[in-house]
Design an enzyme around this catalytic site. Sequence first.
Site, PDB file in Angstrom:
ATOM      1  N   PRO A 112       0.819  -1.216   0.000  1.00 40.64           N
ATOM      2  CA  PRO A 112       0.000   0.000   0.000  1.00 40.64           C
ATOM      3  C   PRO A 112       0.852   1.265   0.000  1.00 40.64           C
ATOM      4  CG  PRO A 112      -0.109  -1.118   2.144  1.00 40.64           C
ATOM      5  CD  PRO A 112       0.690  -1.992   1.235  1.00 40.64           C
ATOM      6  N   ASP A 113       0.371   2.328  -0.665  1.00 43.91           N
ATOM      7  CA  ASP A 113       1.074   3.620  -0.553  1.00 43.91           C
ATOM      8  C   ASP A 113       0.647   4.290   0.753  1.00 43.91           C
ATOM      9  OD1 ASP A 113      -1.404   4.743  -1.036  1.00 43.91           O
ATOM     10  OD2 ASP A 113      -0.957   5.407  -3.062  1.00 43.91           O
ATOM     11  N   PHE A 114       1.083   5.520   0.990  1.00 45.71           N
ATOM     12  CA  PHE A 114       0.734   6.189   2.242  1.00 45.71           C
ATOM     13  C   PHE A 114      -0.627   6.858   2.164  1.00 45.71           C
ATOM     14  CE2 PHE A 114       5.060   7.161   4.432  1.00 45.71           C
ATOM     15  CZ  PHE A 114       5.213   5.813   4.664  1.00 45.71           C
ATOM     16  N   ARG A 115      -0.860   7.543   1.042  1.00 47.53           N
ATOM     17  CA  ARG A 115      -1.933   8.538   1.067  1.00 47.53           C
ATOM     18  C   ARG A 115      -3.186   8.199   0.281  1.00 47.53           C
ATOM     19  NH1 ARG A 115       2.893  10.832   1.340  1.00 47.53           N
ATOM     20  NH2 ARG A 115       3.282  12.239   3.088  1.00 47.53           N
ATOM     21  N   ASN A 149      11.041   5.016  -2.200  1.00 51.52           N
ATOM     22  CA  ASN A 149      10.542   3.764  -1.636  1.00 51.52           C
ATOM     23  C   ASN A 149      11.585   3.080  -0.768  1.00 51.52           C
ATOM     24  OD1 ASN A 149       8.227   4.298  -2.916  1.00 51.52           O
ATOM     25  ND2 ASN A 149       8.495   2.815  -4.572  1.00 51.52           N
ATOM     26  N   ILE A 150      11.054   2.347   0.209  1.00 53.37           N
ATOM     27  CA  ILE A 150      11.933   1.651   1.149  1.00 53.37           C
ATOM     28  C   ILE A 150      11.705   0.145   1.064  1.00 53.37           C
ATOM     29  CG2 ILE A 150      12.162   3.602   2.749  1.00 53.37           C
ATOM     30  CD1 ILE A 150       9.893   2.450   4.433  1.00 53.37           C
ATOM     31  N   ASP A 151      11.028  -0.280  -0.007  1.00 57.46           N
ATOM     32  CA  ASP A 151      10.689  -1.697  -0.118  1.00 57.46           C
ATOM     33  C   ASP A 151      11.770  -2.532  -0.795  1.00 57.46           C
ATOM     34  OD1 ASP A 151      10.386  -1.110  -2.892  1.00 57.46           O
ATOM     35  OD2 ASP A 151       8.291  -0.565  -2.576  1.00 57.46           O
ATOM     36  N   HIS A 179      14.932   7.922   0.883  1.00 57.02           N
ATOM     37  CA  HIS A 179      14.388   7.757   2.233  1.00 57.02           C
ATOM     38  C   HIS A 179      14.961   6.523   2.920  1.00 57.02           C
ATOM     39  CE1 HIS A 179      10.807  10.522   0.997  1.00 57.02           C
ATOM     40  NE2 HIS A 179      11.947  11.154   1.149  1.00 57.02           N
ATOM     41  N   CYS A 225      23.250   1.021  14.761  1.00 52.82           N
ATOM     42  CA  CYS A 225      22.888   1.041  16.172  1.00 52.82           C
ATOM     43  C   CYS A 225      22.557   2.486  16.573  1.00 52.82           C
ATOM     44  CB  CYS A 225      24.032   0.502  17.020  1.00 52.82           C
ATOM     45  SG  CYS A 225      23.726   0.724  18.793  1.00 52.82           S
ATOM     46  N   CYS A 257      22.117  -4.304  19.414  1.00 53.00           N
ATOM     47  CA  CYS A 257      23.516  -4.225  18.982  1.00 53.00           C
ATOM     48  C   CYS A 257      24.358  -5.255  19.742  1.00 53.00           C
ATOM     49  CB  CYS A 257      24.018  -2.807  19.277  1.00 53.00           C
ATOM     50  SG  CYS A 257      25.742  -2.539  18.886  1.00 53.00           S
ATOM     51  N   CYS A 286      26.837  -2.945  22.098  1.00 55.84           N
ATOM     52  CA  CYS A 286      26.395  -2.132  23.246  1.00 55.84           C
ATOM     53  C   CYS A 286      24.961  -2.419  23.678  1.00 55.84           C
ATOM     54  CB  CYS A 286      26.560  -0.645  22.922  1.00 55.84           C
ATOM     55  SG  CYS A 286      25.249  -0.025  21.841  1.00 55.84           S
ATOM     56  N   GLY A 345       4.408   7.418  -9.953  1.00 52.53           N
ATOM     57  CA  GLY A 345       3.837   6.897  -8.712  1.00 52.53           C
ATOM     58  C   GLY A 345       4.200   7.652  -7.458  1.00 52.53           C
ATOM     59  N   THR A 346       4.206   8.968  -7.544  1.00 47.96           N
ATOM     60  CA  THR A 346       4.474   9.753  -6.332  1.00 47.96           C
ATOM     61  C   THR A 346       3.524  10.936  -6.246  1.00 47.96           C
ATOM     62  OG1 THR A 346       6.066  11.206  -5.214  1.00 47.96           O
ATOM     63  CG2 THR A 346       6.430  10.853  -7.560  1.00 47.96           C
ATOM     64  N   ASN A 362       1.208   8.731 -13.558  1.00 52.65           N
ATOM     65  CA  ASN A 362       0.627   8.684 -12.213  1.00 52.65           C
ATOM     66  C   ASN A 362      -0.899   8.690 -12.316  1.00 52.65           C
ATOM     67  OD1 ASN A 362       1.481   8.648  -9.428  1.00 52.65           O
ATOM     68  ND2 ASN A 362       0.502  10.640  -9.170  1.00 52.65           N
ATOM     69  N   ARG A 363      -1.517   8.248 -11.209  1.00 54.78           N
ATOM     70  CA  ARG A 363      -2.980   8.228 -11.209  1.00 54.78           C
ATOM     71  C   ARG A 363      -3.551   9.646 -11.226  1.00 54.78           C
ATOM     72  NH1 ARG A 363      -4.404   4.391  -6.835  1.00 54.78           N
ATOM     73  NH2 ARG A 363      -4.068   2.720  -8.318  1.00 54.78           N
TER      74      ARG A 363
HETATM   75  P1  CNA Z   1       2.257   8.753  -1.668  1.00 59.21           P
HETATM   76  O1  CNA Z   1       2.236  10.093  -1.052  1.00 59.21           O
HETATM   77  O2  CNA Z   1       1.463   7.658  -1.020  1.00 59.21           O
HETATM   78  O3  CNA Z   1       1.745   8.947  -3.188  1.00 59.21           O
HETATM   79  C1  CNA Z   1       1.567   7.872  -4.045  1.00 59.21           C
HETATM   80  C2  CNA Z   1       1.128   8.417  -5.395  1.00 59.21           C
HETATM   81  O4  CNA Z   1       1.084   7.336  -6.308  1.00 59.21           O
HETATM   82  C3  CNA Z   1      -0.263   9.055  -5.387  1.00 59.21           C
HETATM   83  O5  CNA Z   1      -0.256  10.189  -6.235  1.00 59.21           O
HETATM   84  C4  CNA Z   1      -1.162   7.952  -5.954  1.00 59.21           C
HETATM   85  O6  CNA Z   1      -2.293   8.437  -6.637  1.00 59.21           O
HETATM   86  C5  CNA Z   1      -0.206   7.303  -6.916  1.00 59.21           C
HETATM   87  N1  CNA Z   1      -0.494   5.887  -7.162  1.00 59.21           N
HETATM   88  C6  CNA Z   1      -0.697   4.911  -6.249  1.00 59.21           C
HETATM   89  N2  CNA Z   1      -0.887   3.729  -6.863  1.00 59.21           N
HETATM   90  C7  CNA Z   1      -0.838   3.984  -8.202  1.00 59.21           C
HETATM   91  C8  CNA Z   1      -0.967   3.184  -9.356  1.00 59.21           C
HETATM   92  N3  CNA Z   1      -1.196   1.861  -9.291  1.00 59.21           N
HETATM   93  N4  CNA Z   1      -0.851   3.769 -10.566  1.00 59.21           N
HETATM   94  C9  CNA Z   1      -0.611   5.105 -10.678  1.00 59.21           C
HETATM   95  N5  CNA Z   1      -0.469   5.920  -9.618  1.00 59.21           N
HETATM   96  C10 CNA Z   1      -0.575   5.361  -8.390  1.00 59.21           C
HETATM   97  O7  CNA Z   1       3.722   8.200  -1.837  1.00 59.21           O
HETATM   98  P2  CNA Z   1       5.069   9.013  -2.105  1.00 59.21           P
HETATM   99  O8  CNA Z   1       6.090   7.992  -2.413  1.00 59.21           O
HETATM  100  O9  CNA Z   1       4.877  10.142  -3.035  1.00 59.21           O
HETATM  101  O10 CNA Z   1       5.333   9.620  -0.656  1.00 59.21           O
HETATM  102  C11 CNA Z   1       6.516   9.602  -0.121  1.00 59.21           C
HETATM  103  C12 CNA Z   1       6.643   8.607   1.061  1.00 59.21           C
HETATM  104  C13 CNA Z   1       5.865   7.341   0.928  1.00 59.21           C
HETATM  105  C14 CNA Z   1       8.039   8.158   1.142  1.00 59.21           C
HETATM  106  O11 CNA Z   1       8.590   8.579   2.351  1.00 59.21           O
HETATM  107  C15 CNA Z   1       8.053   6.624   1.090  1.00 59.21           C
HETATM  108  O12 CNA Z   1       9.062   6.110   1.919  1.00 59.21           O
HETATM  109  C16 CNA Z   1       6.731   6.250   1.557  1.00 59.21           C
HETATM  110  N6  CNA Z   1       6.205   4.915   1.243  1.00 59.21           N
HETATM  111  C17 CNA Z   1       6.936   3.979   0.606  1.00 59.21           C
HETATM  112  C18 CNA Z   1       6.402   2.728   0.337  1.00 59.21           C
HETATM  113  C19 CNA Z   1       7.243   1.718  -0.367  1.00 59.21           C
HETATM  114  O13 CNA Z   1       8.439   1.658  -0.126  1.00 59.21           O
HETATM  115  N7  CNA Z   1       6.647   0.943  -1.261  1.00 59.21           N
HETATM  116  C20 CNA Z   1       5.096   2.431   0.700  1.00 59.21           C
HETATM  117  C21 CNA Z   1       4.357   3.426   1.363  1.00 59.21           C
HETATM  118  C22 CNA Z   1       4.927   4.650   1.614  1.00 59.21           C
END
Ligand code: CNA
Length: 258
Positions: free
Chosen positions: A13-16, A87-89, A106, A114, A138, A141, A177-178, A202-203
Amino acid sequence: MAGAGISTPSGIPDFRSPGSGLYHNLQRYDLPYAEAIFDMDFFHQNPNPFFALAKELYPGKYRPNMTHYFVRLLHKKSQLLRMYTQNIDGLERLAGIPPQMLVEAHGTFATATCTVCWSKYDGEKLRPDVMSGRVPKCSTCKGVVKPDIVFFGEELPPYFLKYLTDFPLADLLIVMGTSLEVEPFASLADAARGSVTRLLINRDLVGPFAWRRRPHDVVQLGDVVDGVRALVDALGWTREVEALVAAGAEKAAAKTEE
Ligand code: CNA
């Protein structure tokens, strides 16, 4: 430049995104507020919610999708200057993009530090603890060892500064995708030269694509995999990218059988 949206097709899942986003689903971690999961003060009091999330995201459970393999193909064709990811995945590394071609802005679970004596660890060393729900300690320590994920208020990794020399050299910027809401990462989009095409896949419309569109900007709205597939088709690279996806899936299947 990439964000969580390139990994939602892999099942992360994304964050927002309303409803499915991580912040929406953090209630089960019993946090005072969603962002506390990446807050250093909160982590010192209670590292368990972060490690519950770490267990979920630790490299191994999820597979890269066509988006990641498309970037790998760009590299294979010597067309990739650098991939800047939030992304951190770890799916970029898993797709075979060499670490030196990545700026994991990130941070990463591939290494850890540690929080008391700053001893460095390989992320794989922490895996048994993380997977069995123990907070890694650790060996020197006994301090808590934290994966090198950037928390709110922490400085970005020093290699983030590569953007100073990378962006003036870029002759195409692809943003995928951000939400472009997190700084300073978001502002990188403006570090590309004015004459350069910036392509958003992007969406929804985000950042400067919504507010300060430049004449050369191009937008492909919709699902990121559909957008990448359209680009790959237009480039005549479909078979090559599909071969990379298939090879990745085969490798994963072989690993599961081991
Ligand atoms: P965000 O803020 O959640 O934005 C995601 C964006 O991608 C939004 O504009 C969505 O509409 C869009 N989106 C989601 N799914 C799709 C899709 N299938 N097709 C097209 N567009 C899509 O995430 P950001 O990365 O911009 O925010 C930064 C944060 C989120 C960073 O600090 C990350 O570390 C953090 N994060 C990372 C992961 C991961 O590593 N996979 C997961 C969740 C959050």
